[in-house]
Design a protein around this motif. Sequence first.
Motif, PDB file in Angstrom:
ATOM      1  N   ILE A 107       0.843  -1.191   0.000  1.00 25.82           N
ATOM      2  CA  ILE A 107       0.000   0.000   0.000  1.00 25.82           C
ATOM      3  C   ILE A 107       0.881   1.244   0.000  1.00 25.82           C
ATOM      4  O   ILE A 107       1.883   1.305   0.721  1.00 25.82           O
ATOM      5  N   ALA A 108       0.520   2.233  -0.807  1.00 28.05           N
ATOM      6  CA  ALA A 108       1.236   3.510  -0.786  1.00 28.05           C
ATOM      7  C   ALA A 108       0.771   4.294   0.442  1.00 28.05           C
ATOM      8  O   ALA A 108      -0.397   4.674   0.512  1.00 28.05           O
ATOM      9  N   PRO A 109       1.650   4.538   1.411  1.00 31.15           N
ATOM     10  CA  PRO A 109       1.213   5.230   2.627  1.00 31.15           C
ATOM     11  C   PRO A 109       0.780   6.663   2.352  1.00 31.15           C
ATOM     12  O   PRO A 109       1.328   7.342   1.481  1.00 31.15           O
ATOM     13  N   MET A 110      -0.223   7.087   3.102  1.00 28.19           N
ATOM     14  CA  MET A 110      -0.697   8.467   3.059  1.00 28.19           C
ATOM     15  C   MET A 110      -0.780   8.942   4.509  1.00 28.19           C
ATOM     16  O   MET A 110      -1.626   8.478   5.270  1.00 28.19           O
ATOM     17  N   VAL A 111       0.132   9.835   4.893  1.00 32.33           N
ATOM     18  CA  VAL A 111       0.133  10.338   6.267  1.00 32.33           C
ATOM     19  C   VAL A 111      -0.112  11.847   6.255  1.00 32.33           C
ATOM     20  O   VAL A 111       0.244  12.542   5.304  1.00 32.33           O
ATOM     21  N   LEU A 112      -0.727  12.324   7.306  1.00 27.50           N
ATOM     22  CA  LEU A 112      -1.063  13.732   7.440  1.00 27.50           C
ATOM     23  C   LEU A 112      -0.184  14.345   8.519  1.00 27.50           C
ATOM     24  O   LEU A 112      -0.199  13.896   9.667  1.00 27.50           O
ATOM     25  N   THR A 129     -12.129  13.115   9.945  1.00 31.89           N
ATOM     26  CA  THR A 129     -12.079  13.032   8.484  1.00 31.89           C
ATOM     27  C   THR A 129     -10.998  12.065   8.024  1.00 31.89           C
ATOM     28  O   THR A 129     -11.215  11.257   7.117  1.00 31.89           O
ATOM     29  N   ALA A 130      -9.829  12.153   8.670  1.00 34.41           N
ATOM     30  CA  ALA A 130      -8.705  11.292   8.282  1.00 34.41           C
ATOM     31  C   ALA A 130      -9.047   9.812   8.449  1.00 34.41           C
ATOM     32  O   ALA A 130      -8.723   8.988   7.591  1.00 34.41           O
ATOM     33  N   ASP A 131      -9.709   9.482   9.543  1.00 32.88           N
ATOM     34  CA  ASP A 131     -10.083   8.086   9.767  1.00 32.88           C
ATOM     35  C   ASP A 131     -11.122   7.636   8.746  1.00 32.88           C
ATOM     36  O   ASP A 131     -11.008   6.543   8.181  1.00 32.88           O
ATOM     37  N   CYS A 132     -12.129   8.480   8.498  1.00 32.50           N
ATOM     38  CA  CYS A 132     -13.165   8.130   7.513  1.00 32.50           C
ATOM     39  C   CYS A 132     -12.568   7.900   6.125  1.00 32.50           C
ATOM     40  O   CYS A 132     -13.036   7.046   5.369  1.00 32.50           O
ATOM     41  N   ALA A 133     -11.535   8.671   5.802  1.00 37.50           N
ATOM     42  CA  ALA A 133     -10.934   8.592   4.467  1.00 37.50           C
ATOM     43  C   ALA A 133      -9.883   7.487   4.349  1.00 37.50           C
ATOM     44  O   ALA A 133      -9.416   7.199   3.246  1.00 37.50           O
ATOM     45  N   GLY A 134      -9.494   6.903   5.468  1.00 37.16           N
ATOM     46  CA  GLY A 134      -8.487   5.840   5.419  1.00 37.16           C
ATOM     47  C   GLY A 134      -7.054   6.329   5.437  1.00 37.16           C
ATOM     48  O   GLY A 134      -6.148   5.611   4.999  1.00 37.16           O
ATOM     49  N   ILE A 135      -6.826   7.551   5.937  1.00 36.00           N
ATOM     50  CA  ILE A 135      -5.450   8.033   6.112  1.00 36.00           C
ATOM     51  C   ILE A 135      -4.742   7.099   7.091  1.00 36.00           C
ATOM     52  O   ILE A 135      -5.322   6.660   8.082  1.00 36.00           O
ATOM     53  N   TYR A 250      -9.817  14.344   0.607  1.00 31.91           N
ATOM     54  CA  TYR A 250     -10.738  13.641  -0.285  1.00 31.91           C
ATOM     55  C   TYR A 250     -10.383  13.797  -1.755  1.00 31.91           C
ATOM     56  O   TYR A 250     -10.751  12.953  -2.580  1.00 31.91           O
ATOM     57  N   GLU A 251      -9.630  14.815  -2.110  1.00 34.97           N
ATOM     58  CA  GLU A 251      -9.066  14.855  -3.466  1.00 34.97           C
ATOM     59  C   GLU A 251      -8.038  13.733  -3.603  1.00 34.97           C
ATOM     60  O   GLU A 251      -7.989  13.056  -4.646  1.00 34.97           O
ATOM     61  N   ALA A 252      -7.241  13.535  -2.572  1.00 29.06           N
ATOM     62  CA  ALA A 252      -6.256  12.451  -2.602  1.00 29.06           C
ATOM     63  C   ALA A 252      -6.937  11.098  -2.715  1.00 29.06           C
ATOM     64  O   ALA A 252      -6.535  10.230  -3.513  1.00 29.06           O
ATOM     65  N   ILE A 253      -8.004  10.909  -1.953  1.00 29.04           N
ATOM     66  CA  ILE A 253      -8.739   9.635  -1.991  1.00 29.04           C
ATOM     67  C   ILE A 253      -9.423   9.446  -3.350  1.00 29.04           C
ATOM     68  O   ILE A 253      -9.465   8.345  -3.896  1.00 29.04           O
TER      69      ILE A 253
END
Length: 257
Positions: A107-112, A129-135, A250-253
């Motif tokens: 998986i390509a990691p996405m961290v905030l 938001t981060a949890d809902c989006a799967g960050i 959400y643009e990233a998602i």
Amino acid sequence: MEKRKDGFLINKGEQDKDFLFGTRAVMEAINANKDIDKVLVNKELNNDLIKELLKLAKEERIPVVRVPEAKLNRITRKNHQGVIAHISAIQYASLDNVIDECFSKGIAPMVLVLDRVTDVRNFGAIARTADCAGIHAIVIPEKGSAQINSDAVKTSAGALNFLPVCRVKNLYYTVKDLKKMGLNVVSVTEKTEREMYEADFKAPTALIMGSEEDGISPELMGLSDEFVKIPLSGNIESLNVSVAAGVVIYEAIRQRK
């Protein structure tokens, strides 16, 4: 005296839901591996017990802030002995472990990365938001970040119980490490003409959001691989940081879907 769930005795009333006070009580909590956001210590105190506490906090990488007694008294009027510890409502995660797990699963990691976001409710909303989006994780600094207390957990609608939060000593060196791990560092700032739709969020990404007052620090801007902005057409020139984070996340998602 009364017995706490973790086994040791405290004076009744010594602990609130978000903080613990008293020099020895705080030291015992540190030795018991409690997750502590920071320790506030009366700046006038420098006795042997305080020195022992400061040494212990340093060894455990717990931030210590020397403050006037008046600030401690505003938190509690009880006998705090010049020491108050803010207790974290969550357990912090290891950023290295989060990144390694993502790569091991293909998986390509996405961290905030949150740079000096200090408002508790903004932080909680971002976490939701981060949890809902799967960050995969939120990264915050030890100092200069919102306290993760019961209010933050409540605002996150419980998301902070599931989303990994990684607290690091220095954001600058952490972002440098993320670059070495292969993550593309994208800073969200109005100081660019490039819109967020032009970024490639399918790659492993560290997305940086800055404080509402100062934006992203120059040091982190200097490490960034890309700069993007959220297009705005109205009369107001900026969004609340929690709303801005949601828009970019959400643009990233969307791209990843």
